[in-house]
Scaffold this motif. Structure first.
Motif, PDB file in Angstrom:
ATOM      1  N   SER A   1       0.830  -1.210   0.000  1.00  0.00           N
ATOM      2  CA  SER A   1       0.000   0.000   0.000  1.00  0.00           C
ATOM      3  C   SER A   1       0.862   1.258   0.000  1.00  0.00           C
ATOM      4  N   ILE A   2       2.014   1.180   0.670  1.00  0.00           N
ATOM      5  CA  ILE A   2       2.938   2.318   0.639  1.00  0.00           C
ATOM      6  C   ILE A   2       3.514   2.481  -0.761  1.00  0.00           C
ATOM      7  N   GLU A   3       3.886   1.360  -1.379  1.00  0.00           N
ATOM      8  CA  GLU A   3       4.438   1.425  -2.732  1.00  0.00           C
ATOM      9  C   GLU A   3       3.440   2.042  -3.704  1.00  0.00           C
ATOM     10  N   LEU A   4       2.167   1.702  -3.578  1.00  0.00           N
ATOM     11  CA  LEU A   4       1.151   2.260  -4.468  1.00  0.00           C
ATOM     12  C   LEU A   4       1.082   3.780  -4.335  1.00  0.00           C
ATOM     13  N   GLU A   5       1.158   4.278  -3.102  1.00  0.00           N
ATOM     14  CA  GLU A   5       1.134   5.728  -2.897  1.00  0.00           C
ATOM     15  C   GLU A   5       2.380   6.376  -3.504  1.00  0.00           C
ATOM     16  N   VAL A   6       3.514   5.716  -3.352  1.00  0.00           N
ATOM     17  CA  VAL A   6       4.763   6.248  -3.909  1.00  0.00           C
ATOM     18  C   VAL A   6       4.691   6.303  -5.434  1.00  0.00           C
ATOM     19  N   LEU A   7       4.215   5.234  -6.056  1.00  0.00           N
ATOM     20  CA  LEU A   7       4.083   5.199  -7.513  1.00  0.00           C
ATOM     21  C   LEU A   7       3.089   6.238  -7.993  1.00  0.00           C
ATOM     22  N   HIS A   8       1.988   6.398  -7.268  1.00  0.00           N
ATOM     23  CA  HIS A   8       0.970   7.383  -7.633  1.00  0.00           C
ATOM     24  C   HIS A   8       1.544   8.796  -7.618  1.00  0.00           C
ATOM     25  N   ALA A   9       2.491   9.033  -6.712  1.00  0.00           N
ATOM     26  CA  ALA A   9       3.102  10.360  -6.584  1.00  0.00           C
ATOM     27  C   ALA A   9       4.282  10.556  -7.528  1.00  0.00           C
ATOM     28  N   GLY A  10       4.596   9.536  -8.326  1.00  0.00           N
ATOM     29  CA  GLY A  10       5.687   9.676  -9.292  1.00  0.00           C
ATOM     30  C   GLY A  10       7.035   9.217  -8.786  1.00  0.00           C
ATOM     31  N   GLY A  11       7.052   8.483  -7.663  1.00  0.00           N
ATOM     32  CA  GLY A  11       8.316   7.997  -7.128  1.00  0.00           C
ATOM     33  C   GLY A  11       8.492   6.511  -7.350  1.00  0.00           C
ATOM     34  N   GLU A  12       9.589   5.987  -6.836  1.00  0.00           N
ATOM     35  CA  GLU A  12       9.885   4.561  -6.969  1.00  0.00           C
ATOM     36  C   GLU A  12      10.534   4.055  -5.693  1.00  0.00           C
ATOM     37  N   VAL A  13      10.145   2.854  -5.284  1.00  0.00           N
ATOM     38  CA  VAL A  13      10.801   2.196  -4.154  1.00  0.00           C
ATOM     39  C   VAL A  13      12.058   1.517  -4.692  1.00  0.00           C
ATOM     40  N   VAL A  14      13.202   1.914  -4.164  1.00  0.00           N
ATOM     41  CA  VAL A  14      14.458   1.365  -4.684  1.00  0.00           C
ATOM     42  C   VAL A  14      15.077   0.332  -3.763  1.00  0.00           C
ATOM     43  N   HIS A  15      14.634   0.308  -2.501  1.00  0.00           N
ATOM     44  CA  HIS A  15      15.287  -0.633  -1.577  1.00  0.00           C
ATOM     45  C   HIS A  15      14.398  -0.842  -0.360  1.00  0.00           C
ATOM     46  N   LEU A  16      14.464  -2.043   0.197  1.00  0.00           N
ATOM     47  CA  LEU A  16      13.773  -2.371   1.438  1.00  0.00           C
ATOM     48  C   LEU A  16      14.826  -2.671   2.485  1.00  0.00           C
ATOM     49  N   ALA A  17      14.867  -1.872   3.537  1.00  0.00           N
ATOM     50  CA  ALA A  17      15.844  -2.057   4.613  1.00  0.00           C
ATOM     51  C   ALA A  17      15.082  -2.412   5.880  1.00  0.00           C
ATOM     52  N   GLY A  18      15.017  -3.703   6.198  1.00  0.00           N
ATOM     53  CA  GLY A  18      14.211  -4.137   7.329  1.00  0.00           C
ATOM     54  C   GLY A  18      12.737  -3.931   7.012  1.00  0.00           C
ATOM     55  N   ASP A  19      12.065  -3.138   7.831  1.00  0.00           N
ATOM     56  CA  ASP A  19      10.668  -2.783   7.574  1.00  0.00           C
ATOM     57  C   ASP A  19      10.537  -1.368   7.043  1.00  0.00           C
ATOM     58  N   ALA A  20      11.625  -0.814   6.528  1.00  0.00           N
ATOM     59  CA  ALA A  20      11.620   0.556   6.010  1.00  0.00           C
ATOM     60  C   ALA A  20      11.808   0.554   4.495  1.00  0.00           C
ATOM     61  N   LEU A  21      11.030   1.383   3.821  1.00  0.00           N
ATOM     62  CA  LEU A  21      11.146   1.528   2.377  1.00  0.00           C
ATOM     63  C   LEU A  21      11.944   2.781   2.048  1.00  0.00           C
ATOM     64  N   ILE A  22      12.908   2.645   1.135  1.00  0.00           N
ATOM     65  CA  ILE A  22      13.674   3.787   0.638  1.00  0.00           C
ATOM     66  C   ILE A  22      13.114   4.140  -0.730  1.00  0.00           C
ATOM     67  N   CYS A  23      12.582   5.340  -0.845  1.00  0.00           N
ATOM     68  CA  CYS A  23      11.878   5.758  -2.068  1.00  0.00           C
ATOM     69  C   CYS A  23      12.542   6.999  -2.660  1.00  0.00           C
ATOM     70  N   VAL A  24      12.630   7.033  -3.975  1.00  0.00           N
ATOM     71  CA  VAL A  24      13.281   8.136  -4.679  1.00  0.00           C
ATOM     72  C   VAL A  24      12.290   8.807  -5.617  1.00  0.00           C
ATOM     73  N   PHE A  25      12.277  10.127  -5.574  1.00  0.00           N
ATOM     74  CA  PHE A  25      11.463  10.940  -6.472  1.00  0.00           C
ATOM     75  C   PHE A  25      12.407  11.877  -7.223  1.00  0.00           C
ATOM     76  N   ALA A  26      12.532  11.673  -8.524  1.00  0.00           N
ATOM     77  CA  ALA A  26      13.484  12.447  -9.319  1.00  0.00           C
ATOM     78  C   ALA A  26      12.742  13.390 -10.259  1.00  0.00           C
ATOM     79  N   PRO A  27      12.974  14.703 -10.161  1.00  0.00           N
ATOM     80  CA  PRO A  27      12.289  15.650 -11.049  1.00  0.00           C
ATOM     81  C   PRO A  27      12.479  15.335 -12.527  1.00  0.00           C
ATOM     82  N   ASP A  28      13.666  14.869 -12.899  1.00  0.00           N
ATOM     83  CA  ASP A  28      13.959  14.600 -14.308  1.00  0.00           C
ATOM     84  C   ASP A  28      13.078  13.495 -14.881  1.00  0.00           C
ATOM     85  N   LEU A  29      12.671  12.539 -14.023  1.00  0.00           N
ATOM     86  CA  LEU A  29      11.873  11.421 -14.507  1.00  0.00           C
ATOM     87  C   LEU A  29      10.408  11.795 -14.691  1.00  0.00           C
ATOM     88  N   ASN A  30       9.960  12.874 -14.028  1.00  0.00           N
ATOM     89  CA  ASN A  30       8.554  13.248 -14.062  1.00  0.00           C
ATOM     90  C   ASN A  30       8.299  14.595 -14.726  1.00  0.00           C
TER      91      ASN A  30
END
Length: 213
Positions: free
Chosen positions: A68-97
């Protein structure tokens, strides 16, 4: 128990595949925004599931929450790049959007509010004890592309934005995200952590701004 959710940063991979780059290599993103979302309460919940229910049910629950977190991230134009334990590392790059830096930050801010509200209205209600907190910050980052075998890739992130996001994550309380748009900080000072100016987002912020789940 490791989650079965597979996160694929398709936008970041597409830009490098188009350039015919093969791992290992690094990719620099300027004025990106990194969001860290940490889910608390899974360890205690897993113990309860092991005592009363199957591991498969717990795995499905875990994947549903992280998904559900990933869906919100994708909806906002970001991407989940890594899972560290129970934490998601997400990147939002202006150039990609094709967004400005401010527009990208505002999209991440809205994403954080939607995540907070989803937990308050759904996940924390269905499974008391589960909560989310996090931090997000703007800055330059380096995405390191690694390869495991012939086809599988791993991405990891380093740089100013993730360092500041980690600081904010560490300072955040359950049910809140701390965000920092401005990049000035006081690295090297004993009280460096206190100089990371930020805003605090809570479910009350989401309600006041009418952010839907």
């Amino acid at each position: 128990m490791a989650p079965h959710v597979r996160f694929v940063a398709r936008g970041l991979l597409a830009t490098t595949e188009a350039a015919n780059l093969t791992p290992p290599f690094s990719q620099t993103l300027c004025d990106a925004v990194v969001l860290l979302a940490d889910v608390s309460g899974f360890s205690a919940l897993e113990e309860r599931f092991e005592a009363t229910q199957s591991g498969k049910q717990f795995s499905e629950l875990l994947n549903g929450v992280l998904g559900s977190i990933e869906l919100e991230v994708l909806h906002a134009g970001g991407e989940v790049v890594h899972l560290a334990g129970d934490a998601l590392i997400c990147v939002f790059a202006p150039d990609l959007n094709r967004r400005s830096t401010r527009e990208t930050y505002d999209a991440v801010r809205t994403c954080a509010l939607r995540i907070i509200r989803t937990f308050a209205q759904v996940h924390s209600v269905q499974q008391p004890g589960i909560s989310v907190h996090g931090g997000f910050a703007r800055g330059d980052i380096t995405v390191v592309h690694l390869r495991d075998g012939e086809t599988r890739r791993h991405l990891t992130v380093c740089g100013d934005a993730i360092e500041r996001a980690v600081l904010l994550l560490d300072r955040s309380q359950r049910g809140e995200f701390l965000g920092a748009f401005h990049r000035e900080h006081a690295r090297g000072r004993p009280n460096y952590r206190d100089h990371c100016n930020h805003e605090t987002l809570t479910v009350q912020t989401a309600v006041a701004e009418r952010i839907g789940a």
